[in-house]
Design a protein around this motif. Sequence first.
Motif, PDB file in Angstrom:
ATOM      1  N   LEU A 115       0.826  -1.200   0.000  1.00  0.00           N
ATOM      2  CA  LEU A 115       0.000   0.000   0.000  1.00  0.00           C
ATOM      3  C   LEU A 115       0.863   1.254   0.000  1.00  0.00           C
ATOM      4  CD1 LEU A 115      -2.498  -1.109   2.813  1.00  0.00           C
ATOM      5  CD2 LEU A 115      -2.911  -1.203   0.346  1.00  0.00           C
ATOM      6  N   SER A 116       0.234   2.379  -0.308  1.00  0.00           N
ATOM      7  CA  SER A 116       0.909   3.668  -0.151  1.00  0.00           C
ATOM      8  C   SER A 116       0.455   4.371   1.120  1.00  0.00           C
ATOM      9  CB  SER A 116       0.636   4.562  -1.364  1.00  0.00           C
ATOM     10  OG  SER A 116      -0.751   4.771  -1.532  1.00  0.00           O
ATOM     11  N   ALA A 117      -0.646   3.882   1.736  1.00  0.00           N
ATOM     12  CA  ALA A 117      -1.159   4.501   2.960  1.00  0.00           C
ATOM     13  C   ALA A 117      -2.147   3.559   3.626  1.00  0.00           C
ATOM     14  CB  ALA A 117      -1.844   5.832   2.642  1.00  0.00           C
ATOM     15  N   CYS A 118      -2.339   3.743   4.926  1.00  0.00           N
ATOM     16  CA  CYS A 118      -3.379   2.996   5.630  1.00  0.00           C
ATOM     17  C   CYS A 118      -3.832   3.794   6.849  1.00  0.00           C
ATOM     18  CB  CYS A 118      -2.901   1.604   6.034  1.00  0.00           C
ATOM     19  SG  CYS A 118      -1.771   1.552   7.445  1.00  0.00           S
ATOM     20  N   PHE A 119      -4.887   3.327   7.487  1.00  0.00           N
ATOM     21  CA  PHE A 119      -5.419   3.949   8.698  1.00  0.00           C
ATOM     22  C   PHE A 119      -5.995   2.844   9.565  1.00  0.00           C
ATOM     23  CE2 PHE A 119      -8.827   3.480   5.787  1.00  0.00           C
ATOM     24  CZ  PHE A 119     -10.035   3.578   6.440  1.00  0.00           C
ATOM     25  N   SER A 120      -6.565   3.208  10.709  1.00  0.00           N
ATOM     26  CA  SER A 120      -7.074   2.166  11.609  1.00  0.00           C
ATOM     27  C   SER A 120      -8.289   2.660  12.379  1.00  0.00           C
ATOM     28  CB  SER A 120      -5.984   1.733  12.604  1.00  0.00           C
ATOM     29  OG  SER A 120      -5.844   2.690  13.647  1.00  0.00           O
ATOM     30  N   SER A 121      -8.911   1.735  13.066  1.00  0.00           N
ATOM     31  CA  SER A 121      -9.949   2.094  14.032  1.00  0.00           C
ATOM     32  C   SER A 121      -9.291   2.834  15.189  1.00  0.00           C
ATOM     33  CB  SER A 121     -10.655   0.840  14.555  1.00  0.00           C
ATOM     34  OG  SER A 121     -11.177   0.064  13.494  1.00  0.00           O
ATOM     35  N   TYR A 122     -10.118   3.547  15.979  1.00  0.00           N
ATOM     36  CA  TYR A 122      -9.592   4.218  17.163  1.00  0.00           C
ATOM     37  C   TYR A 122     -10.673   4.334  18.226  1.00  0.00           C
ATOM     38  CZ  TYR A 122     -11.754   8.368  14.948  1.00  0.00           C
ATOM     39  OH  TYR A 122     -12.617   9.243  14.350  1.00  0.00           O
ATOM     40  N   GLU A 123     -10.224   4.435  19.464  1.00  0.00           N
ATOM     41  CA  GLU A 123     -11.138   4.567  20.594  1.00  0.00           C
ATOM     42  C   GLU A 123     -11.363   6.034  20.931  1.00  0.00           C
ATOM     43  OE1 GLU A 123      -9.912   2.154  23.919  1.00  0.00           O
ATOM     44  OE2 GLU A 123      -9.270   0.518  22.591  1.00  0.00           O
ATOM     45  N   LEU A 124     -12.492   6.312  21.569  1.00  0.00           N
ATOM     46  CA  LEU A 124     -12.815   7.658  22.020  1.00  0.00           C
ATOM     47  C   LEU A 124     -12.621   7.743  23.526  1.00  0.00           C
ATOM     48  CD1 LEU A 124     -16.130   8.275  20.004  1.00  0.00           C
ATOM     49  CD2 LEU A 124     -13.802   8.953  19.376  1.00  0.00           C
ATOM     50  N   ILE A 125     -11.972   8.825  23.978  1.00  0.00           N
ATOM     51  CA  ILE A 125     -11.833   9.066  25.406  1.00  0.00           C
ATOM     52  C   ILE A 125     -12.349  10.470  25.729  1.00  0.00           C
ATOM     53  CG2 ILE A 125      -9.907   7.476  25.726  1.00  0.00           C
ATOM     54  CD1 ILE A 125      -8.009   9.870  25.662  1.00  0.00           C
ATOM     55  N   ALA A 126     -12.733  10.670  26.974  1.00  0.00           N
ATOM     56  CA  ALA A 126     -13.223  11.981  27.406  1.00  0.00           C
ATOM     57  C   ALA A 126     -12.047  12.939  27.552  1.00  0.00           C
ATOM     58  CB  ALA A 126     -13.968  11.851  28.730  1.00  0.00           C
ATOM     59  N   GLU A 127     -12.349  14.227  27.717  1.00  0.00           N
ATOM     60  CA  GLU A 127     -11.298  15.235  27.839  1.00  0.00           C
ATOM     61  C   GLU A 127     -10.374  14.937  29.018  1.00  0.00           C
ATOM     62  OE1 GLU A 127     -10.733  20.107  27.705  1.00  0.00           O
ATOM     63  OE2 GLU A 127     -12.671  19.185  27.279  1.00  0.00           O
ATOM     64  N   ASN A 128     -10.923  14.362  30.093  1.00  0.00           N
ATOM     65  CA  ASN A 128     -10.113  14.035  31.268  1.00  0.00           C
ATOM     66  C   ASN A 128      -9.390  12.693  31.139  1.00  0.00           C
ATOM     67  OD1 ASN A 128     -12.170  12.180  31.589  1.00  0.00           O
ATOM     68  ND2 ASN A 128     -12.954  13.033  33.502  1.00  0.00           N
ATOM     69  N   GLY A 129      -9.539  12.039  29.975  1.00  0.00           N
ATOM     70  CA  GLY A 129      -8.848  10.781  29.733  1.00  0.00           C
ATOM     71  C   GLY A 129      -9.647   9.540  30.046  1.00  0.00           C
ATOM     72  N   ASN A 130     -10.828   9.700  30.624  1.00  0.00           N
ATOM     73  CA  ASN A 130     -11.660   8.541  30.953  1.00  0.00           C
ATOM     74  C   ASN A 130     -12.129   7.828  29.689  1.00  0.00           C
ATOM     75  OD1 ASN A 130     -11.411   9.053  33.671  1.00  0.00           O
ATOM     76  ND2 ASN A 130     -13.416  10.025  33.879  1.00  0.00           N
ATOM     77  N   GLN A 131     -12.186   6.505  29.758  1.00  0.00           N
ATOM     78  CA  GLN A 131     -12.673   5.703  28.648  1.00  0.00           C
ATOM     79  C   GLN A 131     -14.168   5.950  28.435  1.00  0.00           C
ATOM     80  OE1 GLN A 131     -11.148   3.606  26.538  1.00  0.00           O
ATOM     81  NE2 GLN A 131      -9.099   3.728  27.413  1.00  0.00           N
ATOM     82  N   LEU A 132     -14.577   6.070  27.182  1.00  0.00           N
ATOM     83  CA  LEU A 132     -15.996   6.226  26.838  1.00  0.00           C
ATOM     84  C   LEU A 132     -16.583   4.919  26.318  1.00  0.00           C
ATOM     85  CD1 LEU A 132     -15.866   9.723  25.094  1.00  0.00           C
ATOM     86  CD2 LEU A 132     -16.640   9.187  27.416  1.00  0.00           C
ATOM     87  N   ASN A 133     -15.715   3.887  26.225  1.00  0.00           N
ATOM     88  CA  ASN A 133     -16.147   2.566  25.746  1.00  0.00           C
ATOM     89  C   ASN A 133     -16.787   2.626  24.365  1.00  0.00           C
ATOM     90  OD1 ASN A 133     -15.273   1.138  28.082  1.00  0.00           O
ATOM     91  ND2 ASN A 133     -17.078   1.900  29.178  1.00  0.00           N
TER      92      ASN A 133
END
Length: 261
Positions: A115-133
Amino acid sequence: MKKDGMVSVIMPAYNAEAFIAESIQSVLNQDYQNWELWVIDDASTDSTRNIVRKYTKENLNIRLIENPSNLGTHHSRNKGIKAAQGDYIAFLDADDLWKPEKLSKQVKFIQKHKLSACFSSYELIAENGNQLNKIVQALPKLTYQKLLKANYVGNLTGIYDSRQLGKIYSPEISKRQDWALWLKVVEKGGPMMGIEDPLALYRLRKNSISRNKVEMLKYNFKVFHQVLGYSYFSSFWRMLIFLKEQFLVKSKQVKNLSNEK
């Protein structure tokens, strides 16, 4: 891990004292060791520069560029791209995080699939770093026409091969320039492939454009009209397509993390 092509990591920063140490540390924690990090400080008024300087003294592969005045994220990213010496170029904002296997998995994936490029899934976290699941699931294949409908590339997950594509820069708009950059990448290098595993964590900030729908629409129109050169009528039509794609199709890519395991 054995040395392979060097990855240049581009990190624009502005008043990021609350988060930037953690972001830099997530690069230092990579199990892929052949990288350089360019932090471009956009005339911060807090202690961002001092924090970065401490890292540059301890790590020769971390470098700081200091803008004399506030120029905007697009100028900062482009300064980093221009300075980059790596075979691959990747992006990480000063408040987001990478998982330790991010670069190693992506470089291996690019080489395996030619490939010339790729990307991935990612998780979301709150501004304070807490997991949003919650996870934003990457599409397995992303064509130019699909990317034109809406931005499916989380910029913190994208990486492109500058040996194949040359250096691709952000356009001169202050927001949504990452979308326009990935459109250039796909237009030149062909479809991107997505890695299913979430390799990064995106911090949801109160002042981010993703939370301000009016601003997002305004700059989307600029991408269509100013960057891609569509007429006003065609840009308006593209905006209608975008709205349908964003809220009826792309929204389904956000999934509950507990259901994905």
